[in-house]
Design a protein around this motif. Structure first.
Motif, PDB file in Angstrom:
ATOM      1  N   ALA A   1       0.860  -0.762  -0.254  1.00 53.02           N
ATOM      2  CA  ALA A   1       0.032   0.019   0.381  1.00 53.02           C
ATOM      3  C   ALA A   1       0.819   1.185   0.303  1.00 53.02           C
ATOM      4  O   ALA A   1       0.908   2.647  -0.590  1.00 53.02           O
ATOM      5  CB  ALA A   1      -0.882  -0.103   1.195  1.00 53.02           C
ATOM      6  N   HIS A   2       2.089   1.617   0.868  1.00 53.38           N
ATOM      7  CA  HIS A   2       2.545   2.467   0.954  1.00 53.38           C
ATOM      8  C   HIS A   2       3.654   2.949   0.054  1.00 53.38           C
ATOM      9  O   HIS A   2       3.948   3.141  -0.342  1.00 53.38           O
ATOM     10  CB  HIS A   2       2.733   3.131   2.341  1.00 53.38           C
ATOM     11  CG  HIS A   2       1.738   3.040   3.044  1.00 53.38           C
ATOM     12  ND1 HIS A   2       0.530   3.900   3.602  1.00 53.38           N
ATOM     13  CD2 HIS A   2       1.061   2.150   4.227  1.00 53.38           C
ATOM     14  CE1 HIS A   2      -0.901   3.281   4.309  1.00 53.38           C
ATOM     15  NE2 HIS A   2      -0.317   2.283   4.967  1.00 53.38           N
ATOM     16  N   GLY A   3       4.262   1.681   0.680  1.00 55.58           N
ATOM     17  CA  GLY A   3       5.625   1.589  -0.720  1.00 55.58           C
ATOM     18  C   GLY A   3       4.885   1.966  -1.969  1.00 55.58           C
ATOM     19  O   GLY A   3       5.998   2.679  -2.736  1.00 55.58           O
ATOM     20  N   SER A   4       4.220   1.045  -2.916  1.00 55.50           N
ATOM     21  CA  SER A   4       4.031   1.705  -4.413  1.00 55.50           C
ATOM     22  C   SER A   4       3.536   3.452  -3.963  1.00 55.50           C
ATOM     23  O   SER A   4       4.209   4.191  -5.096  1.00 55.50           O
ATOM     24  CB  SER A   4       2.907   0.873  -4.460  1.00 55.50           C
ATOM     25  OG  SER A   4       1.424   1.303  -3.389  1.00 55.50           O
ATOM     26  N   ALA A   5       3.173   3.695  -3.093  1.00 50.89           N
ATOM     27  CA  ALA A   5       2.565   5.264  -3.474  1.00 50.89           C
ATOM     28  C   ALA A   5       3.630   6.041  -3.016  1.00 50.89           C
ATOM     29  O   ALA A   5       3.641   7.255  -3.716  1.00 50.89           O
ATOM     30  CB  ALA A   5       1.219   5.607  -1.739  1.00 50.89           C
TER      31      ALA A   5
ATOM     32  N   SER B   1      -0.638  -7.379   3.559  1.00 48.49           N
ATOM     33  CA  SER B   1      -1.857  -6.640   4.166  1.00 48.49           C
ATOM     34  C   SER B   1      -2.838  -5.865   3.018  1.00 48.49           C
ATOM     35  O   SER B   1      -3.266  -5.397   3.217  1.00 48.49           O
ATOM     36  CB  SER B   1      -1.036  -5.961   5.523  1.00 48.49           C
ATOM     37  OG  SER B   1      -0.615  -5.859   6.102  1.00 48.49           O
ATOM     38  N   HIS B   2      -2.338  -6.145   2.092  1.00 52.45           N
ATOM     39  CA  HIS B   2      -3.423  -5.736   0.889  1.00 52.45           C
ATOM     40  C   HIS B   2      -4.238  -6.350  -0.200  1.00 52.45           C
ATOM     41  O   HIS B   2      -4.333  -5.363  -1.274  1.00 52.45           O
ATOM     42  CB  HIS B   2      -2.146  -4.144   0.025  1.00 52.45           C
ATOM     43  CG  HIS B   2      -1.474  -5.260  -0.274  1.00 52.45           C
ATOM     44  ND1 HIS B   2       0.374  -5.215  -0.102  1.00 52.45           N
ATOM     45  CD2 HIS B   2      -0.601  -5.156  -1.875  1.00 52.45           C
ATOM     46  CE1 HIS B   2       0.600  -5.584  -0.227  1.00 52.45           C
ATOM     47  NE2 HIS B   2       0.072  -5.522  -1.655  1.00 52.45           N
ATOM     48  N   HIS B   3      -3.778  -7.551  -0.243  1.00 50.72           N
ATOM     49  CA  HIS B   3      -4.666  -8.688  -0.838  1.00 50.72           C
ATOM     50  C   HIS B   3      -6.373  -8.796  -0.880  1.00 50.72           C
ATOM     51  O   HIS B   3      -6.563  -8.407   0.844  1.00 50.72           O
ATOM     52  CB  HIS B   3      -4.301  -9.856  -1.289  1.00 50.72           C
ATOM     53  CG  HIS B   3      -4.546 -10.431   0.062  1.00 50.72           C
ATOM     54  ND1 HIS B   3      -3.574 -10.176   0.906  1.00 50.72           N
ATOM     55  CD2 HIS B   3      -4.776 -11.370   0.568  1.00 50.72           C
ATOM     56  CE1 HIS B   3      -3.678 -10.941   1.713  1.00 50.72           C
ATOM     57  NE2 HIS B   3      -4.196 -11.894   1.133  1.00 50.72           N
ATOM     58  N   GLY B   4      -7.457  -8.508  -0.904  1.00 50.18           N
ATOM     59  CA  GLY B   4      -8.454  -8.824  -0.828  1.00 50.18           C
ATOM     60  C   GLY B   4      -9.630  -8.603  -0.886  1.00 50.18           C
ATOM     61  O   GLY B   4     -10.551  -8.758  -0.903  1.00 50.18           O
TER      62      GLY B   4
ATOM     63  N   ILE C   1     -15.938   1.715  -1.091  1.00 51.35           N
ATOM     64  CA  ILE C   1     -15.128   0.767  -1.215  1.00 51.35           C
ATOM     65  C   ILE C   1     -13.436   1.300  -2.537  1.00 51.35           C
ATOM     66  O   ILE C   1     -13.714   1.458  -3.451  1.00 51.35           O
ATOM     67  CB  ILE C   1     -16.095  -0.610  -1.749  1.00 51.35           C
ATOM     68  CG1 ILE C   1     -16.538  -1.133  -0.870  1.00 51.35           C
ATOM     69  CG2 ILE C   1     -14.787  -1.777  -2.432  1.00 51.35           C
ATOM     70  CD1 ILE C   1     -17.961  -1.968  -1.848  1.00 51.35           C
ATOM     71  N   LEU C   2     -11.986   0.771  -1.727  1.00 51.78           N
ATOM     72  CA  LEU C   2     -11.580   1.078  -2.869  1.00 51.78           C
ATOM     73  C   LEU C   2     -11.114  -0.905  -3.434  1.00 51.78           C
ATOM     74  O   LEU C   2     -11.431  -1.255  -2.532  1.00 51.78           O
ATOM     75  CB  LEU C   2     -10.201   1.365  -1.970  1.00 51.78           C
ATOM     76  CG  LEU C   2     -10.033   2.418  -1.621  1.00 51.78           C
ATOM     77  CD1 LEU C   2      -9.237   2.742  -0.499  1.00 51.78           C
ATOM     78  CD2 LEU C   2     -10.182   3.210  -2.545  1.00 51.78           C
ATOM     79  N   ARG C   3     -10.494  -0.970  -4.416  1.00 57.32           N
ATOM     80  CA  ARG C   3      -9.790  -2.093  -4.559  1.00 57.32           C
ATOM     81  C   ARG C   3      -7.782  -1.714  -5.121  1.00 57.32           C
ATOM     82  O   ARG C   3      -7.856  -1.407  -5.159  1.00 57.32           O
ATOM     83  CB  ARG C   3     -10.316  -2.101  -5.875  1.00 57.32           C
ATOM     84  CG  ARG C   3     -11.199  -1.831  -6.431  1.00 57.32           C
ATOM     85  CD  ARG C   3     -11.460  -2.385  -8.236  1.00 57.32           C
ATOM     86  NE  ARG C   3     -13.173  -1.824  -8.272  1.00 57.32           N
ATOM     87  CZ  ARG C   3     -13.921  -3.157  -8.926  1.00 57.32           C
ATOM     88  NH1 ARG C   3     -13.026  -4.999  -8.850  1.00 57.32           N
ATOM     89  NH2 ARG C   3     -14.852  -3.283  -9.518  1.00 57.32           N
ATOM     90  N   PRO C   4      -8.059  -3.073  -3.253  1.00 60.87           N
ATOM     91  CA  PRO C   4      -7.024  -2.341  -2.938  1.00 60.87           C
ATOM     92  C   PRO C   4      -5.239  -2.952  -3.982  1.00 60.87           C
ATOM     93  O   PRO C   4      -4.439  -2.402  -3.867  1.00 60.87           O
ATOM     94  CB  PRO C   4      -6.779  -3.077  -1.468  1.00 60.87           C
ATOM     95  CG  PRO C   4      -7.510  -4.498  -1.964  1.00 60.87           C
ATOM     96  CD  PRO C   4      -8.674  -3.848  -2.564  1.00 60.87           C
ATOM     97  N   GLU C   5      -5.729  -4.007  -4.314  1.00 58.19           N
ATOM     98  CA  GLU C   5      -4.777  -4.699  -5.412  1.00 58.19           C
ATOM     99  C   GLU C   5      -4.496  -3.916  -7.467  1.00 58.19           C
ATOM    100  O   GLU C   5      -3.856  -3.196  -6.835  1.00 58.19           O
ATOM    101  CB  GLU C   5      -5.424  -5.969  -6.205  1.00 58.19           C
ATOM    102  CG  GLU C   5      -5.180  -7.029  -4.918  1.00 58.19           C
ATOM    103  CD  GLU C   5      -6.563  -8.043  -4.125  1.00 58.19           C
ATOM    104  OE1 GLU C   5      -6.839  -6.641  -4.126  1.00 58.19           O
ATOM    105  OE2 GLU C   5      -6.249  -8.779  -3.762  1.00 58.19           O
ATOM    106  N   ALA C   6      -6.441  -3.272  -7.434  1.00 63.45           N
ATOM    107  CA  ALA C   6      -5.352  -2.456  -8.536  1.00 63.45           C
ATOM    108  C   ALA C   6      -5.011  -0.941  -8.139  1.00 63.45           C
ATOM    109  O   ALA C   6      -4.307  -0.659  -8.879  1.00 63.45           O
ATOM    110  CB  ALA C   6      -7.565  -1.808  -8.818  1.00 63.45           C
ATOM    111  N   MET C   7      -5.084  -0.577  -6.768  1.00 61.04           N
ATOM    112  CA  MET C   7      -4.547   0.655  -6.729  1.00 61.04           C
ATOM    113  C   MET C   7      -3.234   0.969  -5.968  1.00 61.04           C
ATOM    114  O   MET C   7      -2.411   1.296  -6.615  1.00 61.04           O
ATOM    115  CB  MET C   7      -4.761   1.507  -4.760  1.00 61.04           C
ATOM    116  CG  MET C   7      -5.020   2.833  -4.943  1.00 61.04           C
ATOM    117  SD  MET C   7      -5.947   3.582  -3.642  1.00 61.04           S
ATOM    118  CE  MET C   7      -5.073   4.363  -2.296  1.00 61.04           C
TER     119      MET C   7
END
Ligand SMILES: Cc1cc2nc3c(=O)[nH]c(=O)nc-3n(C[C@H](O)[C@H](O)[C@H](O)COP(=O)(O)OP(=O)(O)OC[C@H]3O[C@@H](n4cnc5c(N)ncnc54)[C@H](O)[C@@H]3O)c2cc1C
Length: 406
Positions: free
Chosen positions: A14-18, A44-47, A153-159
């Motif tokens: 989540a945060h490293g990619s940002a 922690s960022h899937h699902g 809702i956010l889509r975590p893998e897509a983000m």
């Protein structure tokens, strides 16, 4: 030895990619290293779904960061469309507005306090009104609910993928399937990062390894604690009540229990999805040894209890379950700060089960810390996320930083 980068980011969740996204957009020569392939399910960022909201029960101090993040979801969606245009592949949809229900106190009261402090639109609903508007939801008598129309809702893998795509579009180098084994501060003020595939040099380093942070920064042991987290998908008895058009995302506080949270049926995922915050004690000694087995009593039991109390028509067969990890801190807030001994290194740990929605703001803060040594966009708001002897558990960690070797 490869050429020297301006900055290396370890862990593209989540945060490293940002953070990578921001550094690349500023024109920095940046490398992101991720242990697994994009979209992996080990951290922690899937699902497929994450809740986002602004009437924030965790503290009114988060609201400016959330406001920034909500704007950034739209910007990122637009930019990822541009970055993908050349390749003629569909753009990634990152956010769906469904509204959010904060059901039960102190959750509803804390969300109300944040809403009032920042003038955020909200409604306080009694149980009858909640059930009239959202017939799948039946809070017990006397239970107060705060409804916020803006959340969703956010889509975590897509983000995560979108942050990486746009970073690559702006020239970031990305290495996936490569594990960082160790890093070292260099006498010239830079860093060396050793992976299972090679070594890299850089002026700055951002460590954003989620539940693996204590592996890379042992002084964080006991302060950033990997915790087992569970989610279940259940077949509703009346599926029509649990579509996004009939049900917002929700958080639920039952008396004497940690909160629950969940989603309408969404994005092709079968079932009503809900999770619990750390029902089973949860601390994981080693993320490599996470217990991924599902316990009917310890994992499913509390979820069924929450459904029986408030979502009785959702309480059907278990369709699927997931076990993953939070990285928790004692006070539930984040750690985003310079390494106390090596100011060229940024520690970025922002989870405690609620960090995903804030990744645009946290990623920007980490990138600014790496680039300028201070976080100018959120100077005040990020203070509560620094290492600070006044925060629970931090004095011991700071003592470890003070005494540990080079
Ligand atoms: C079940 C669950 C539900 C959640 N629900 C919500 C929600 O509804 N809303 C919300 O806002 N937040 C939610 N969260 C929290 C949110 O997902 C986390 O805050 C966020 O994912 C943390 O991001 P991170 O970048 O710190 O860690 P991660 O996203 O886990 O990323 C860390 C990355 O580092 C990589 N890595 C680790 N070690 C190394 C190494 N040595 N070398 C290279 N790479 C490495 C990992 O592979 C991983 O990809 C939830 C979390 C969980 C687990």
């Amino acid at each position: 030895m490869a050429a020297r980068f301006d900055a290396i980011v370890v862990g593209l969740g989540a945060h490293g990619s940002a953070a990578l996204y921001n550094l690349a957009k500023w024109g920095c020569r940046v490398l992101g290293i991720e242990r697994w392939a994009p979209g992996h399910g080990n951290a922690s960022h899937h699902g497929l779904t994450r809740i986002t909201r602004q009437c924030y029960a965790e503290g009114a101090g988060y609201v400016p960061l959330l406001r920034h993040s909500f704007e950034a979801y739209k910007t990122l969606e637009r930019e990822s469309k541009q970055a993908r245009a050349d390749r003629r592949v569909p753009a990634l949809e990152l956010y769906l507005q469904t509204g959010v229900l904060n059901i039960g106190d102190p959750l509803a009261g804390d969300a109300l306090a944040a809403a009032q402090a920042h003038g955020l639109a909200h409604e306080v609903l009694d149980p009858a009104e909640v059930s009239r508007r959202f017939p799948g939801v039946a809070p017990p008598d006397g239970m107060r609910t705060l409804y916020e129309a803006a959340g969703g809702i956010l889509r975590p893998e897509a983000m995560v993928a979108a942050h990486c795509q746009v970073a690559a579009f702006h020239g970031a180098a990305i290495r996936t399937g490569e594990q960082v084994l160790r890093w070292a501060a260099l006498p010239d003020g830079g860093v060396r990062v050793d992976t299972d595939a090679g070594s890299y040099l850089a002026d700055k380093l951002i460590l954003s390894a989620g539940a693996w942070m204590p592996k890379l920064v042992p002084e964080l042991e006991g302060l950033v604690v990997p915790e087992r987290a569970t989610v279940g998908w259940f077949k509703p008895r009346r599926p029509e009540l649990f579509a996004p058009s009939r049900l917002p995302v929700w958080l639920l506080q039952l008396p004497g229990r940690p909160p629950f949270y969940g989603f309408p049926e969404f994005g092709g995922e079968p079932g009503f999805k809900l999770g619990a915050f750390n029902e089973r004690g949860a601390a994981v000694a080693d993320p490599e040894a996470l217990d991924r087995a599902w316990s009917r009593e310890g994992d499913e039991g509390p979820l069924r209890e929450a459904m029986a109390a408030v979502f009785p028509e959702a309480n059907g067969d278990l369709l699927r379950f997931g076990v993953c990890m939070f990285s928790g801190t004692p006070d539930g807030h984040f750690i985003v700060d310079l390494h106390p001994r090596h100011p060229q290194v940024v520690l970025c740990s922002a989870c405690s089960g609620h960090g995903f929605k804030l990744s645009p703001a946290v990623g920007l803060a980490a990138a600014e810390l790496a680039r300028h040594g201070r976080c100018s966009s959120f100077e005040v708001e990020m203070r509560m996320h620094r290492l600070d002897a006044a925060r629970v558990g931090h004095a011991q960690a700071l003592a470890r930083f003070a005494t540990a070797g080079p």
